[in-house]
Scaffold this active site. Structure first.
Site, PDB file in Angstrom:
ATOM      1  N   HIS A   1       4.715 -19.092  -3.509  1.00 37.45           N
ATOM      2  CA  HIS A   1       4.899 -17.720  -3.950  1.00 37.45           C
ATOM      3  C   HIS A   1       5.068 -16.869  -2.701  1.00 37.45           C
ATOM      4  O   HIS A   1       4.408 -17.103  -1.678  1.00 37.45           O
ATOM      5  CB  HIS A   1       3.709 -17.242  -4.786  1.00 37.45           C
ATOM      6  CG  HIS A   1       3.792 -17.662  -6.223  1.00 37.45           C
ATOM      7  ND1 HIS A   1       2.676 -17.764  -7.042  1.00 37.45           N
ATOM      8  CD2 HIS A   1       4.864 -17.990  -7.002  1.00 37.45           C
ATOM      9  CE1 HIS A   1       3.062 -18.140  -8.252  1.00 37.45           C
ATOM     10  NE2 HIS A   1       4.380 -18.284  -8.256  1.00 37.45           N
TER      11      HIS A   1
ATOM     12  N   ASP B   1       4.178 -14.088  -1.455  1.00 39.86           N
ATOM     13  CA  ASP B   1       3.101 -13.425  -0.715  1.00 39.86           C
ATOM     14  C   ASP B   1       2.270 -14.385   0.123  1.00 39.86           C
ATOM     15  O   ASP B   1       1.354 -13.968   0.822  1.00 39.86           O
ATOM     16  CB  ASP B   1       2.193 -12.645  -1.677  1.00 39.86           C
ATOM     17  CG  ASP B   1       1.591 -13.513  -2.773  1.00 39.86           C
ATOM     18  OD1 ASP B   1       2.312 -14.336  -3.351  1.00 39.86           O
ATOM     19  OD2 ASP B   1       0.382 -13.357  -3.060  1.00 39.86           O
TER      20      ASP B   1
END
Length: 305
Positions: free
Chosen positions: A63, A65
């Site tokens: 992901h 982030d």
């Protein structure tokens, strides 16, 4: 020295006071980075952690982030003259990710990026420690990591060594390193003068996950558990749907595992101004807990003897 610096403690989105996920471990001068959200290199500068001694990056999952900070970081180290290879470990997709830096010529790196994909149970050997990949439960393939130090030698019994005829000096050192020595035709073995081996330290980093059995097992008697604590308990339904954890759930896991200290991170942006609900829900179950803040540092001591 075993120092933890929380470079990014936010969940999914950066906020004005939380960067995306990144946790730096400084073990005896070797830097190990767990996740590398956007802006991590600037956080390293603010925290003065250094970056050129970074040996490895461990990505929990892909992901954005948790990995968007890697391209900027590796190019900055190249500009600064890095020559040593950098290892990037992670779940399926890690090899393809690292190959991108070779495919795009404009990176023009002056050192080698090596990628290795890990499966749950795989072990990365370090000097005096191992890092074990842990199966976690998130919405895409994901890993947690446990840094487990090797046991330390027991205490050296100087008086007993002298009584056995070993003169102070180099032979003491040999015994302390686990080697037998010979004195006047008699062999003195390390176990005769060394105490019981002492445990090293264990740090567990969960990445993004629901509370799960694999993290519980590896966290038993751990010195520090750094766990996804995205939400207060009032958001339990959403935590389950988004495959994250609530503070109370993690506190229960920490209590069952008998960890010495718990740090909650990956804090949802809904708690930008007040982490009180997260802290309150966790402390109902497990007292020795804190909610991480960006640039917070922790020293992990050896256990009292």
């Amino acid at each position: 020295m075993l120092r933890i610096t929380f470079l990014g403690t936010g969940g999914s989105l950066p906020t004005r006071n939380r960067n995306p996920s990144a946790v730096m471990v400084n073990r005896e001068g070797e830097l190990l980075l767990f996740d590398c959200g956007e802006g991590t290199q600037q956080q390293m500068m603010r925290a003065k952690t250094g970056m050129m001694s970074l040996s490895s990056i461990f990505v929990s999952h892909f992901h954005a982030d948790h990995f968007l900070g890697i391209p900027g970081l590796i190019q900055t180290m190249s500009f600064m003259g890095r020559k040593e290879p950098l290892m990037i470990y992670g779940p399926a997709g890690t090899r393809e990710f690292t190959e991108l830096f070779k495919a795009f010529g404009y990176f023009n790196l002056k050192y080698e990026i090596r990628g290795k994909e890990l499966k749950p149970g795989d072990v990365v050997e370090g000097e005096g420690y191992v890092i074990r990949a842990i199966e976690t439960e998130h919405s895409i393939p994901s890993l947690g990591y446990a840094l487990i130090e090797n046991p330390r030698p027991g205490r050296f019994n100087r008086e007993k060594a002298v009584a056995l005829g070993v003169p102070p000096g180099p032979l003491f050192s040999k015994l302390q390193k686990g080697n037998p020595v010979e004195v006047d035709g008699k062999v003195v073995r390390p176990e005769e003068v060394m105490g019981t081996p002492r445990p090293g330290r264990t740090i567990v980093y969960s990445g993004d996950t629901r509370p799960c059995e694999a993290v519980l097992e590896v966290s038993k008697d751990a010195d520090l558990l750094i766990h996804d604590g995205s939400f207060a308990d009032e958001m339990a339904d959403w935590a389950e749907e988004s495959m994250h954890s609530t503070a109370g759930e993690v506190a229960a896991l920490a209590k069952e595992a008998g960890v010495r200290r718990l740090v909650l991170t990956h804090v949802s942006s809904r708690y930008t101004d007040d982490v009180g609900p997260i802290l309150k829900d966790s402390k109902k179950v497990f007292e020795n807990v804190i909610v991480a803040e960006d640039l917070m540092e922790l020293e992990v001591p050896y256990r009292p003897e």
